[in-house]
Structure formats: structure tokens, C-alpha cells
Design a protein around this motif. Structure first.
Motif, PDB file in Angstrom:
ATOM      1  N   ARG A  20      29.575  -7.942 -17.167  1.00 53.63           N
ATOM      2  CA  ARG A  20      28.735  -8.370 -18.292  1.00 53.63           C
ATOM      3  C   ARG A  20      28.177  -7.167 -19.026  1.00 53.63           C
ATOM      4  O   ARG A  20      28.207  -7.093 -20.246  1.00 53.63           O
ATOM      5  N   GLU A  21      27.657  -6.208 -18.271  1.00 53.05           N
ATOM      6  CA  GLU A  21      27.057  -5.012 -18.873  1.00 53.05           C
ATOM      7  C   GLU A  21      28.086  -4.176 -19.622  1.00 53.05           C
ATOM      8  O   GLU A  21      27.751  -3.483 -20.581  1.00 53.05           O
ATOM      9  N   ARG A  25      32.200 -10.110 -21.026  1.00 49.59           N
ATOM     10  CA  ARG A  25      31.361 -11.263 -20.711  1.00 49.59           C
ATOM     11  C   ARG A  25      32.155 -12.496 -20.291  1.00 49.59           C
ATOM     12  O   ARG A  25      31.712 -13.236 -19.414  1.00 49.59           O
ATOM     13  N   LYS A  29      31.598 -14.308 -16.867  1.00 49.27           N
ATOM     14  CA  LYS A  29      31.250 -15.742 -16.800  1.00 49.27           C
ATOM     15  C   LYS A  29      32.141 -16.459 -15.801  1.00 49.27           C
ATOM     16  O   LYS A  29      31.654 -17.225 -14.957  1.00 49.27           O
ATOM     17  N   TRP A  51      22.356 -16.023 -17.664  1.00 49.30           N
ATOM     18  CA  TRP A  51      22.297 -14.874 -18.561  1.00 49.30           C
ATOM     19  C   TRP A  51      23.637 -14.674 -19.273  1.00 49.30           C
ATOM     20  O   TRP A  51      23.683 -14.463 -20.489  1.00 49.30           O
ATOM     21  N   VAL A  52      24.726 -14.717 -18.522  1.00 45.93           N
ATOM     22  CA  VAL A  52      26.026 -14.466 -19.152  1.00 45.93           C
ATOM     23  C   VAL A  52      26.370 -15.585 -20.136  1.00 45.93           C
ATOM     24  O   VAL A  52      26.949 -15.317 -21.195  1.00 45.93           O
ATOM     25  N   ASP A  54      24.196 -17.202 -21.926  1.00 44.26           N
ATOM     26  CA  ASP A  54      23.363 -16.883 -23.095  1.00 44.26           C
ATOM     27  C   ASP A  54      24.002 -15.790 -23.942  1.00 44.26           C
ATOM     28  O   ASP A  54      24.014 -15.881 -25.168  1.00 44.26           O
ATOM     29  N   THR A  55      24.517 -14.749 -23.309  1.00 42.46           N
ATOM     30  CA  THR A  55      25.113 -13.645 -24.073  1.00 42.46           C
ATOM     31  C   THR A  55      26.358 -14.078 -24.828  1.00 42.46           C
ATOM     32  O   THR A  55      26.734 -13.447 -25.811  1.00 42.46           O
ATOM     33  N   GLU A  59      24.252 -21.483 -25.127  1.00 44.55           N
ATOM     34  CA  GLU A  59      22.879 -21.763 -24.707  1.00 44.55           C
ATOM     35  C   GLU A  59      22.757 -23.067 -23.930  1.00 44.55           C
ATOM     36  O   GLU A  59      22.079 -23.113 -22.899  1.00 44.55           O
ATOM     37  N   GLY A  86      14.361 -16.163 -20.779  1.00 41.18           N
ATOM     38  CA  GLY A  86      15.665 -16.685 -21.174  1.00 41.18           C
ATOM     39  C   GLY A  86      15.643 -18.183 -21.375  1.00 41.18           C
ATOM     40  O   GLY A  86      16.146 -18.691 -22.384  1.00 41.18           O
ATOM     41  N   THR A  90      15.899 -20.007 -24.950  1.00 41.35           N
ATOM     42  CA  THR A  90      17.067 -20.881 -25.087  1.00 41.35           C
ATOM     43  C   THR A  90      16.641 -22.280 -25.503  1.00 41.35           C
ATOM     44  O   THR A  90      17.261 -22.893 -26.385  1.00 41.35           O
TER      45      THR A  90
END
Length: 169
Positions: A20-21, A25, A29, A51-52, A54-55, A59, A86, A90
């Protein structure tokens, strides 16, 4: 430490976070969804899975993962704060404004020094028509955190006006 046939949970989670970083992504996921299937009660796995999503702009799919993360023990204070932010933001993006206010309001009470939580709470307050509360929160935060000399010179006035925007001095 829990393990599964595919390897160790900590290693798999760390690999997914690194993906992810690194901007990979979709791959992150896929790995996190699989890991969530193996560890459905793991708060940290749920948080990283949320988190992933969301990125990736997913959502609605992130919400159940955030909720699961927050309803299980095991998150560090930093991750709990991040999951609350988050989830609240969201909810706001999804138009679930009352839930955003409730989540972010509770989070801001739990983490009162966190300006990001208060900022997102102020946006959510605006969305539910509580514009006075939103402005008061933002002005108070601005006065307390700005290093802009033009702002700091007016800090006492900004703080006073934040209490009652309709007042004249």
C-alpha cells in the motif's frame, strides 16, 4: 503469534502494508481481504483492510472493516485514532453526516489534542447545519495552532470571536 498455512500473520500484514505504501494498492487490497478472511477478529488486519479500501476510493467497502477494527480489542492508540478518523471521514464522504458527527465527536473527546479529528468534525458539523459550532471549532483550532505572525498577532481576538461570532467588541 498466530500463523496459517500461507505463513505468518505479522509477515503477511507487513508485506501488504508495504505494498500500500509503495502505491501498489490493488495488490495490497487483495492480500488484506484474504488476510481478513483468515483473521476475521483481528483489529489491526481490519484497520489496514479499511485503510486500503479508502485509498482506492472504495469508501462504502471500507466502512465494515473500520467498524470491525473499532469493535475488537488490539489496536494501538495511534491506530485507534486513525481508524476513528478514517471511519468518521468516510461516513462524511458517504453523506452519513450524523454518524460522522457522532464518530468524530467521540474521537475528538477521546483524543482532544488531535487537530485533524477536530477539523473533520468541524466539516461534519457544517454538513448537519451546525455552522456556528463548526466555525467556533475551526477558529479555536486556527488560533491555537497557527504560527503565521498575522494570525498569532490577533490570537486573543480570534479566540474571543470564536465563542460568539455575532458579538461586537
Amino acid at each position: 503469534m498466530s500463523t496459517n498455512p500461507d505463513g505468518d500473520r505479522d509477515r503477511l500484514l507487513a508485506e501488504a502494508v508495504r505494498l500500500r505504501e509503495a502505491g501498489r494498492r490493488e495488490e495490497a487490497k487483495e492480500r488484506l481481504v484474504a488476510l481478513s478472511g483468515v483473521f476475521p477478529d483481528d483489529a489491526e488486519v481490519a484497520y489496514q483492510t479499511a485503510w486500503v479500501h479508502d485509498t482506492l476510493g472504495l469508501e462504502a467497502e471500507a466502512v465494515p472493516h473500520y467498524e470491525r477494527a473499532l469493535n475488537r480489542p488490539g489496536l494501538s492508540a495511534t491506530d485507534r485514532r486513525g481508524a476513528l478518523l478514517g471511519l468518521g471521514s468516510t461516513y462524511r464522504i458517504l453523506g452519513r453526516y450524523e454518524e460522522a458527527v457522532a464518530t468524530l465527536g467521540g474521537a475528538a473527546a477521546e483524543f482532544p489534542e488531535d487537530g485533524a479529528l477536530r477539523t473533520f468534525l468541524a466539516m461534519s458539523l457544517y454538513n448537519v447545519g451546525r455552522t456556528h459550532d463548526a466555525m467556533e471549532m475551526l477558529l479555536t483550532l486556527l488560533a491555537a495552532t497557527s504560527s503565521d505572525p498575522e494570525i498569532t498577532g490577533y490570537r486573543p481576538a480570534i479566540e474571543e470571536y470564536a465563542k460568539d461570532l455575532d458579538a461586537t467588541m
